[in-house]
Design a protein around this motif. Structure first.
Motif, PDB file in Angstrom:
ATOM      1  N   GLU A 292      96.843  83.605  24.209  1.00 21.30           N
ATOM      2  CA  GLU A 292      97.789  83.726  23.737  1.00 21.30           C
ATOM      3  C   GLU A 292      98.667  82.389  24.265  1.00 21.30           C
ATOM      4  O   GLU A 292      99.920  81.785  23.796  1.00 21.30           O
ATOM      5  N   HIS A 293      98.437  81.809  25.202  1.00 20.26           N
ATOM      6  CA  HIS A 293      98.445  80.236  25.076  1.00 20.26           C
ATOM      7  C   HIS A 293      98.035  79.141  24.071  1.00 20.26           C
ATOM      8  O   HIS A 293      98.925  77.905  23.847  1.00 20.26           O
ATOM      9  N   ILE A 294      96.903  79.484  23.098  1.00 20.17           N
ATOM     10  CA  ILE A 294      96.497  78.699  22.410  1.00 20.17           C
ATOM     11  C   ILE A 294      97.580  79.843  21.123  1.00 20.17           C
ATOM     12  O   ILE A 294      97.932  78.488  20.166  1.00 20.17           O
ATOM     13  N   LYS A 295      97.948  80.382  20.851  1.00 14.97           N
ATOM     14  CA  LYS A 295      98.413  81.082  19.781  1.00 14.97           C
ATOM     15  C   LYS A 295     100.428  80.824  20.027  1.00 14.97           C
ATOM     16  O   LYS A 295     100.589  80.420  19.634  1.00 14.97           O
ATOM     17  N   ALA A 296     100.762  80.116  21.431  1.00 13.96           N
ATOM     18  CA  ALA A 296     101.995  80.330  21.563  1.00 13.96           C
ATOM     19  C   ALA A 296     101.931  78.590  21.283  1.00 13.96           C
ATOM     20  O   ALA A 296     103.216  78.180  20.853  1.00 13.96           O
ATOM     21  N   TYR A 297     100.774  77.432  20.860  1.00 10.85           N
ATOM     22  CA  TYR A 297     101.085  77.127  20.036  1.00 10.85           C
ATOM     23  C   TYR A 297     100.208  76.353  18.707  1.00 10.85           C
ATOM     24  O   TYR A 297     100.544  75.356  18.386  1.00 10.85           O
ATOM     25  N   GLY A 298     100.972  77.248  17.964  1.00 13.70           N
ATOM     26  CA  GLY A 298      99.873  77.025  16.504  1.00 13.70           C
ATOM     27  C   GLY A 298      98.778  77.568  16.253  1.00 13.70           C
ATOM     28  O   GLY A 298      97.935  76.781  15.396  1.00 13.70           O
TER      29      GLY A 298
END
Length: 302
Positions: A292-298
């Motif tokens: 989720e941290h990865i996806k949150a940054y595009g």
């Protein structure tokens, strides 16, 4: 010298033991993660939740991919962040290093919002950076570049040691640039052109965005994910991302395999060292919470 009574001696011992207990209770284990400025925002975003779950603190130093790889090899960091693959020379020198794919990220081209260009081919990007064109109107005679005042194109590039530079060179068919003073000079991989203007060098996406926003004739390349983190910056409205070969760079187009100008983001470890906290962090980043941290940054989680 006054003699302490047994009662006072007991008090001293209790205070000493209490201090030791408090210090022990607040002592935290620490891992150091250093390297790519592109990967650093993901690690920073994971820091609080990971520490709350494990009690392990993270020290983050963004210095570029090469610096991160070397730091792990020399035992100066527990985990390296890299936005390029390990070079063959690095694997030969440090065979203990192992790369773990964290995410995928796109390389995008950005220009000033006043620039009428909206699309470039991969070949045109090569020709821009290797010196075929000096002015924007040489690139496309059908567009009106009057607002750019017919000034020379101002190229912007990441400095040596950054994974984004290595990815850019490979993805657009350029050779390793030479550096003279403050400028970086690119050549096409087939040596068909050589840039005489030179590119200004930057360390961060913020610096690149600032220059592009201020210089109407400029062009730079950056990480799609990193630019996502800068959307709230007032300067963001003064730049625009270009389509490449008529494909717009978005998280969706990268995920679907349509936008092909992309590279892997990696975590580098020393596989000869058994550090349980490093294992904890790698497991956390591969979990649904970490992704989720990865996806949150595009970025696209792997």
């Amino acid at each position: 010298m006054p003699i302490k009574t047994p009662h006072k001696l007991i008090q001293v011992l209790l205070v000493s033991l209490l201090c030791s207990f408090v210090n022990f209770g607040y002592a935290k284990e620490v891992i150091t993660i250093t390297g790519s400025t592109t990967v650093a925002p993901i690690v920073k975003a994971s820091e609080s939740q990971f520490t709350n779950q494990t009690g392990v603190s993270i020290i983050i130093r963004a210095k570029g991919s090469s610096a991160g790889i070397e730091a792990v090899a020399k035992g100066e960091a527990n985990i390296g962040m890299a936005s390029r693959p390990l070079k063959q020379s690095e694997l030969q020198q440090w065979p203990q290093l192992k790369a773990i794919t964290l995410a995928e990220d796109a390389i995008v081209l950005i220009v000033n919002s006043k620039n009428p260009i909206t699309n470039l081919t991969r070949q045109q990007v090569n020709e821009l950076y290797s010196g075929k064109y000096n002015n924007w109107d040489q690139l496309n005679k059908e567009l009106n570049f009057n607002l750019l005042k017919n000034q020379h194109i101002q190229l912007i590039s990441k400095k040596e040691g950054h994974g984004s530079l290595s990815a850019f060179i490979k993805l657009f068919g350029l050779s390793k640039p030479s550096v003279k003073g403050r400028k970086m000079y690119f050549k096409s991989a087939d040596a068909s052109q050589f840039n005489s203007l030179g590119a200004s060098q930057v360390d961060t996406a913020k610096q690149a965005m600032t220059l592009v926003a201020r210089l109407k004739n400029s062009i730079a390349y950056e990480s799609l994910g990193t630019l996502e983190t800068l959307k709230a910056d007032p300067l963001y409205t003064q730049i625009k991302m270009l389509s490449i070969d008529d494909i717009k760079p978005t998280v969706a187009s990268v995920t679907l395999g349509e936008y092909l100008i992309k590279r892997s983001l990696l975590l580098i470890i020393d596989q000869n060292k058994n550090n349980p906290h490093v294992t904890q962090y790698l497991q956390y980043m591969s979990s649904p919470e970490g992704k989720e941290h990865i996806k949150a940054y595009g970025y696209i989680a792997k």
